[in-house]
Enzyme design. Structure first.
Site, PDB file in Angstrom:
ATOM      1  N   GLU A   1     -70.160 -47.920 -13.031  1.00 21.22           N
ATOM      2  CA  GLU A   1     -69.120 -47.421 -12.355  1.00 21.22           C
ATOM      3  C   GLU A   1     -68.438 -48.239 -11.348  1.00 21.22           C
ATOM      4  OE1 GLU A   1     -66.406 -44.866 -13.368  1.00 21.22           O
ATOM      5  OE2 GLU A   1     -65.688 -45.928 -11.426  1.00 21.22           O
TER       6      GLU A   1
ATOM      7  N   CYS B   1     -60.363 -37.530 -14.115  1.00 20.04           N
ATOM      8  CA  CYS B   1     -60.520 -35.971 -13.821  1.00 20.04           C
ATOM      9  C   CYS B   1     -60.665 -35.284 -12.523  1.00 20.04           C
ATOM     10  CB  CYS B   1     -61.041 -35.258 -14.833  1.00 20.04           C
ATOM     11  SG  CYS B   1     -61.399 -33.520 -14.851  1.00 20.04           S
TER      12      CYS B   1
ATOM     13  N   CYS C   1     -56.948 -33.982 -13.077  1.00 19.82           N
ATOM     14  CA  CYS C   1     -57.172 -32.642 -13.097  1.00 19.82           C
ATOM     15  C   CYS C   1     -57.581 -31.758 -12.018  1.00 19.82           C
ATOM     16  CB  CYS C   1     -58.089 -32.186 -14.360  1.00 19.82           C
ATOM     17  SG  CYS C   1     -57.981 -33.459 -15.606  1.00 19.82           S
TER      18      CYS C   1
ATOM     19  N   LYS D   1     -55.383 -32.028  -8.756  1.00 17.47           N
ATOM     20  CA  LYS D   1     -53.969 -31.328  -9.143  1.00 17.47           C
ATOM     21  C   LYS D   1     -54.004 -30.162  -9.321  1.00 17.47           C
ATOM     22  CE  LYS D   1     -53.348 -30.290 -13.109  1.00 17.47           C
ATOM     23  NZ  LYS D   1     -53.122 -31.086 -14.277  1.00 17.47           N
TER      24      LYS D   1
ATOM     25  N   GLY E   1     -40.899 -37.406 -17.568  1.00 12.23           N
ATOM     26  CA  GLY E   1     -40.766 -36.016 -18.010  1.00 12.23           C
ATOM     27  C   GLY E   1     -42.144 -35.603 -18.777  1.00 12.23           C
TER      28      GLY E   1
ATOM     29  N   TYR F   1     -46.479 -34.594 -18.738  1.00 16.91           N
ATOM     30  CA  TYR F   1     -47.263 -33.721 -17.966  1.00 16.91           C
ATOM     31  C   TYR F   1     -47.240 -33.810 -16.396  1.00 16.91           C
ATOM     32  CZ  TYR F   1     -50.540 -32.621 -22.013  1.00 16.91           C
ATOM     33  OH  TYR F   1     -50.977 -32.168 -23.377  1.00 16.91           O
TER      34      TYR F   1
ATOM     35  N   GLU G   1     -45.644 -31.411 -13.593  1.00 15.54           N
ATOM     36  CA  GLU G   1     -46.596 -30.791 -12.657  1.00 15.54           C
ATOM     37  C   GLU G   1     -46.478 -31.074 -11.191  1.00 15.54           C
ATOM     38  OE1 GLU G   1     -50.486 -31.769 -14.283  1.00 15.54           O
ATOM     39  OE2 GLU G   1     -50.485 -30.193 -16.019  1.00 15.54           O
TER      40      GLU G   1
ATOM     41  N   ARG H   1     -35.665 -40.031 -18.381  1.00 14.05           N
ATOM     42  CA  ARG H   1     -34.634 -40.913 -19.054  1.00 14.05           C
ATOM     43  C   ARG H   1     -34.431 -40.390 -20.625  1.00 14.05           C
ATOM     44  NH1 ARG H   1     -38.816 -45.923 -20.782  1.00 14.05           N
ATOM     45  NH2 ARG H   1     -40.413 -44.762 -22.397  1.00 14.05           N
TER      46      ARG H   1
ATOM     47  N   ASP I   1     -59.839 -41.779 -22.668  1.00  9.75           N
ATOM     48  CA  ASP I   1     -58.512 -42.224 -22.736  1.00  9.75           C
ATOM     49  C   ASP I   1     -58.453 -43.929 -22.909  1.00  9.75           C
ATOM     50  OD1 ASP I   1     -58.092 -39.716 -21.583  1.00  9.75           O
ATOM     51  OD2 ASP I   1     -57.080 -40.541 -19.641  1.00  9.75           O
TER      52      ASP I   1
ATOM     53  N   THR J   1     -59.288 -34.421 -20.851  1.00 13.61           N
ATOM     54  CA  THR J   1     -60.739 -34.453 -20.510  1.00 13.61           C
ATOM     55  C   THR J   1     -61.875 -33.814 -21.257  1.00 13.61           C
ATOM     56  OG1 THR J   1     -60.051 -34.412 -18.085  1.00 13.61           O
ATOM     57  CG2 THR J   1     -62.508 -33.640 -18.642  1.00 13.61           C
TER      58      THR J   1
ATOM     59  N   HIS K   1     -52.158  -2.705 -22.692  1.00 17.76           N
ATOM     60  CA  HIS K   1     -50.940  -2.188 -22.181  1.00 17.76           C
ATOM     61  C   HIS K   1     -51.224  -1.820 -20.781  1.00 17.76           C
ATOM     62  CE1 HIS K   1     -47.126  -0.846 -22.169  1.00 17.76           C
ATOM     63  NE2 HIS K   1     -47.326   0.432 -21.653  1.00 17.76           N
TER      64      HIS K   1
ATOM     65  N   GLU L   1     -49.464  -8.615 -24.219  1.00 23.12           N
ATOM     66  CA  GLU L   1     -49.502  -7.869 -25.361  1.00 23.12           C
ATOM     67  C   GLU L   1     -48.444  -7.960 -26.494  1.00 23.12           C
ATOM     68  OE1 GLU L   1     -48.487  -3.665 -24.760  1.00 23.12           O
ATOM     69  OE2 GLU L   1     -47.997  -4.278 -22.765  1.00 23.12           O
TER      70      GLU L   1
HETATM   71  P1  NDP Z   1     -46.750 -38.913 -20.567  1.00 20.96           P
HETATM   72  O1  NDP Z   1     -47.352 -39.930 -21.397  1.00 20.96           O
HETATM   73  O2  NDP Z   1     -46.833 -37.566 -21.035  1.00 20.96           O
HETATM   74  O3  NDP Z   1     -45.320 -39.034 -20.175  1.00 20.96           O
HETATM   75  C1  NDP Z   1     -44.854 -40.053 -19.374  1.00 20.96           C
HETATM   76  C2  NDP Z   1     -43.239 -39.968 -19.087  1.00 20.96           C
HETATM   77  O4  NDP Z   1     -42.843 -41.165 -18.517  1.00 20.96           O
HETATM   78  C3  NDP Z   1     -42.344 -39.718 -20.355  1.00 20.96           C
HETATM   79  O5  NDP Z   1     -41.685 -38.764 -19.970  1.00 20.96           O
HETATM   80  C4  NDP Z   1     -41.913 -41.276 -20.504  1.00 20.96           C
HETATM   81  O6  NDP Z   1     -40.602 -41.197 -21.134  1.00 20.96           O
HETATM   82  C5  NDP Z   1     -41.904 -41.844 -19.175  1.00 20.96           C
HETATM   83  N1  NDP Z   1     -41.858 -43.035 -19.122  1.00 20.96           N
HETATM   84  C6  NDP Z   1     -42.552 -43.767 -19.455  1.00 20.96           C
HETATM   85  N2  NDP Z   1     -42.449 -45.229 -19.279  1.00 20.96           N
HETATM   86  C7  NDP Z   1     -41.242 -44.978 -18.518  1.00 20.96           C
HETATM   87  C8  NDP Z   1     -40.369 -46.109 -17.641  1.00 20.96           C
HETATM   88  N3  NDP Z   1     -40.543 -47.230 -17.659  1.00 20.96           N
HETATM   89  N4  NDP Z   1     -39.449 -45.577 -16.882  1.00 20.96           N
HETATM   90  C9  NDP Z   1     -39.194 -44.176 -16.686  1.00 20.96           C
HETATM   91  N5  NDP Z   1     -39.712 -43.341 -17.677  1.00 20.96           N
HETATM   92  C10 NDP Z   1     -40.835 -43.753 -18.285  1.00 20.96           C
HETATM   93  O7  NDP Z   1     -47.770 -39.294 -19.294  1.00 20.96           O
HETATM   94  P2  NDP Z   1     -48.180 -38.745 -17.961  1.00 20.96           P
HETATM   95  O8  NDP Z   1     -48.137 -39.921 -16.979  1.00 20.96           O
HETATM   96  O9  NDP Z   1     -47.250 -37.469 -17.752  1.00 20.96           O
HETATM   97  O10 NDP Z   1     -49.550 -38.157 -18.342  1.00 20.96           O
HETATM   98  C11 NDP Z   1     -50.545 -39.017 -19.069  1.00 20.96           C
HETATM   99  C12 NDP Z   1     -51.634 -38.378 -19.843  1.00 20.96           C
HETATM  100  O11 NDP Z   1     -52.420 -37.625 -19.088  1.00 20.96           O
HETATM  101  C13 NDP Z   1     -50.801 -37.101 -20.651  1.00 20.96           C
HETATM  102  O12 NDP Z   1     -50.253 -37.700 -21.781  1.00 20.96           O
HETATM  103  C14 NDP Z   1     -51.773 -36.376 -20.838  1.00 20.96           C
HETATM  104  O13 NDP Z   1     -52.596 -36.623 -22.190  1.00 20.96           O
HETATM  105  C15 NDP Z   1     -52.796 -36.524 -19.503  1.00 20.96           C
HETATM  106  N6  NDP Z   1     -52.616 -35.446 -18.859  1.00 20.96           N
HETATM  107  C16 NDP Z   1     -52.832 -33.909 -19.177  1.00 20.96           C
HETATM  108  C17 NDP Z   1     -52.677 -33.063 -18.405  1.00 20.96           C
HETATM  109  C18 NDP Z   1     -52.846 -31.611 -18.596  1.00 20.96           C
HETATM  110  O14 NDP Z   1     -53.840 -31.559 -19.566  1.00 20.96           O
HETATM  111  N7  NDP Z   1     -52.539 -30.622 -18.063  1.00 20.96           N
HETATM  112  C19 NDP Z   1     -52.036 -33.303 -16.847  1.00 20.96           C
HETATM  113  C20 NDP Z   1     -51.808 -34.579 -16.815  1.00 20.96           C
HETATM  114  C21 NDP Z   1     -52.195 -35.575 -17.635  1.00 20.96           C
HETATM  115  P3  NDP Z   1     -40.548 -40.953 -22.670  1.00 20.96           P
HETATM  116  O15 NDP Z   1     -40.797 -39.579 -23.409  1.00 20.96           O
HETATM  117  O16 NDP Z   1     -39.065 -41.254 -23.106  1.00 20.96           O
HETATM  118  O17 NDP Z   1     -41.420 -41.918 -23.408  1.00 20.96           O
END
Ligand code: NDP
Length: 452
Positions: free
Chosen positions: A34, A42, A47, A50, A176, A178, A182, A199, A303, A311, A435, A440
């Site tokens: 590592e 994580c 995780c 966060k 937009g 996760y 968050e 976007r 990943d 995770t 209840h 429920e």
């Molecule tokens: P996501 O893939 O979920 O979302 C990426 C976002 O960034 C999308 O909305 C995407 O838009 C946008 N995007 C991508 N490229 C660009 C760009 N060049 N300019 C502007 N916007 C862009 O990734 P996250 O980073 O949020 O999370 C990564 C992964 O980590 C998740 O998919 C999930 O698997 C894991 N994760 C899980 C969590 C949980 O279990 N609670 C918490 C955090 C992460 P578009 O939709 O248009 O592609």
């Protein structure tokens, strides 16, 4: 052929550590390299920190609610530095546990970057080489700053948030998914003025449309300035702020900007392609159902394979790899009906299909209830929860469940068991309600809101 190890694991995150530890417990000689900190995304920058920030940010709303319930309390100020110190102490503690669990299992740890020389040879940064019968790549992924936007280098990624010196007063979050959603909720809860740009047409692409709309509304109601269908055009560092021009013609001044634009598999520079490991378009390692790459001695989990980037899935993939290779019991990791939660406030937990995907698959019935739970109604808080079941019209099985509610992550874990067992709508109906609770509702929804 003599090998130094039966297994060499590259990457000390969730998947790699689980595989190394359990393989060593079978009596195999195992090493793990590592290059950064044990625990991976994580524990170190995902995780765990966060979720601790989610907890921290929840208290502002809780104090407000307490006042409405009759308590004379004042919120006071949030001390980021105090929290950050405690946060990093906790991460240090967890990292030490990961390390000691590996050591206890007899895994030899190399705190260095490792690359591949050939199908059985690992080369460390200090030049030492080791030969291993099997090699497991579990190097995870990393966030990135889109370099098409002028000034992008002024922005942070999510990992930088845990390290920031001070809490910004105003922040712009781009994305937009996760992480973007968050962090928008976390920072908003900590008192930061949050603007979010996405976007696409609606946040949380890939999730259930109705749930996406519900979450977006709740986020806006909380005061998050959510703008969809537009993006950032340029970023400039000004004397006392970051100045941001957006594609919808706005000019925004913020103290910090966070890109949450997805994650890229950490496969570059490992020597993978030279030894014959196949990579996909995004750099993900291509593996078969048993996590084996095109090179029979090399496997990959987590990943870096870009299957389901969660995770617990990486851990299951690591465990299935050990079962297959070290216990002589070929086991595929199960990627079906994986429950997950987005830790927005309130949380969004889901398992199974979205309504849109289910409709493509077969005739369905949709049961849905959105309402103000008792706890909120009492104090005039408008925040509504959502419970939604997608049911196969033919088999009656629950194909998908979507819950937006406080602690929906906890709720969906329980529902996940029932759905995984193949529960039908009638099984839910037969279950007596607890209840008074808000959940429920999941056993009380009598008529479908629509059939499709
Ligand atoms: P996501 O893939 O979920 O979302 C990426 C976002 O960034 C999308 O909305 C995407 O838009 C946008 N995007 C991508 N490229 C660009 C760009 N060049 N300019 C502007 N916007 C862009 O990734 P996250 O980073 O949020 O999370 C990564 C992964 O980590 C998740 O998919 C999930 O698997 C894991 N994760 C899980 C969590 C949980 O279990 N609670 C918490 C955090 C992460 P578009 O939709 O248009 O592609």
């Amino acid at each position: 052929m003599a090998f130094d190890f039966d297994l060499y694991v590259i990457g000390g995150g969730s998947g790699g550590v689980r595989a190394a530890r359990t393989a060593a417990e079978t009596g195999a000689r195992v090493a793990l390299a590592e290059e950064y900190r044990m625990g991976g995304t994580c524990v170190i920058r995902g995780c765990v920190p966060k979720k601790l920030m989610v907890f921290a940010s929840g208290y502002s709303g809780a104090i407000e609610a307490a006042r409405a319930y009759g308590w004379s309390v004042k919120a006071g100020a949030f001390d980021w530095k105090k929290f950050r110190k405690a946060l990093h102490a906790e991460l240090d503690r967890l990292e030490a546990i990961y390390r000691s669990n590996l050591e206890k299992a007899g895994v030899e740890i190399h705190d260095q970057r490792a690359t591949l020389d050939d199908a059985h040879t690992v080369r460390l940064a200090d030049g030492k080489t080791y030969r291993a019968k099997h090699i497991l790549i579990a190097t995870g992924g990393h966030s990135f700053l889109p370099d098409t936007v002028p000034g992008h280098e002024q922005a942070w990624t999510s990992g930088d948030v845990f390290l920031m010196e001070d809490l910004p007063k105003r922040v712009l979050i781009v994305g937009g998914g996760y992480i973007a959603c968050e962090f928008a909720c976390i920072l908003n809860g900590l008192g930061v003025a949050v603007t979010q740009y996405y976007r696409g047409a609606q946040i949380l692409r890939g999730f259930d449309d109705e749930a996406r709309g519900h979450i977006a509304e709740l986020m806006q109601d909380q005061g998050i300035g959510l703008h969809v269908g537009s993006d950032v055009e340029r970023i400039e560092k000004r004397a006392d702020c970051l100045w941001v021009k957006t594609t919808d013609g706005r000019e925004i001044e913020v103290d910090a900007m966070i890109y949450a634009a997805g994650r890229i598999p950490n496969s570059a520079g490992l020597g993978l392609e030279a030894v014959g490991v196949e990579l996909g378009r995004r750099g993900e390692i291509i593996v078969d159902d048993y996590s084996q790459t095109a090179v029979p001695s090399i496997f990959a989990v987590g990943d870096v394979t870009d299957r389901i980037n969660l995770t617990p899935v990486a851990i299951r993939e690591g465990a299935a790899f050990v079962e297959t290779v070290f216990n002589g019991n070929p086991t595929k990791p199960d990627h079906d009906l994986v429950p997950s939660a987005v830790f927005t406030q309130p949380e969004y937990g889901s398992v199974g299909l979205t309504e849109e995907a289910a409709r493509e698959q077969e005739p369905i019935e949709v049961y849905c209830a959105a309402f103000r739970p008792m706890q909120n109604a009492f104090i005039g808080k408008n925040e509504r929860v959502l419970f939604k079941l997608i049911v196969s019209a033919e088999s009656r099985r629950i194909l998908g469940c979507h819950i937006i509610a406080p602690d929906a992550g906890e709720l969906i874990q329980m529902v996940g068991v029932a759905v995984k067992m193949g529960a039908t709508k009638e099984d839910f109906d037969r279950t007596v309600a607890v209840h008074p609770t808000m959940s429920e509702e999941i056993v009380l929804m009598k008529s479908p809101v629509r059939k499709a």
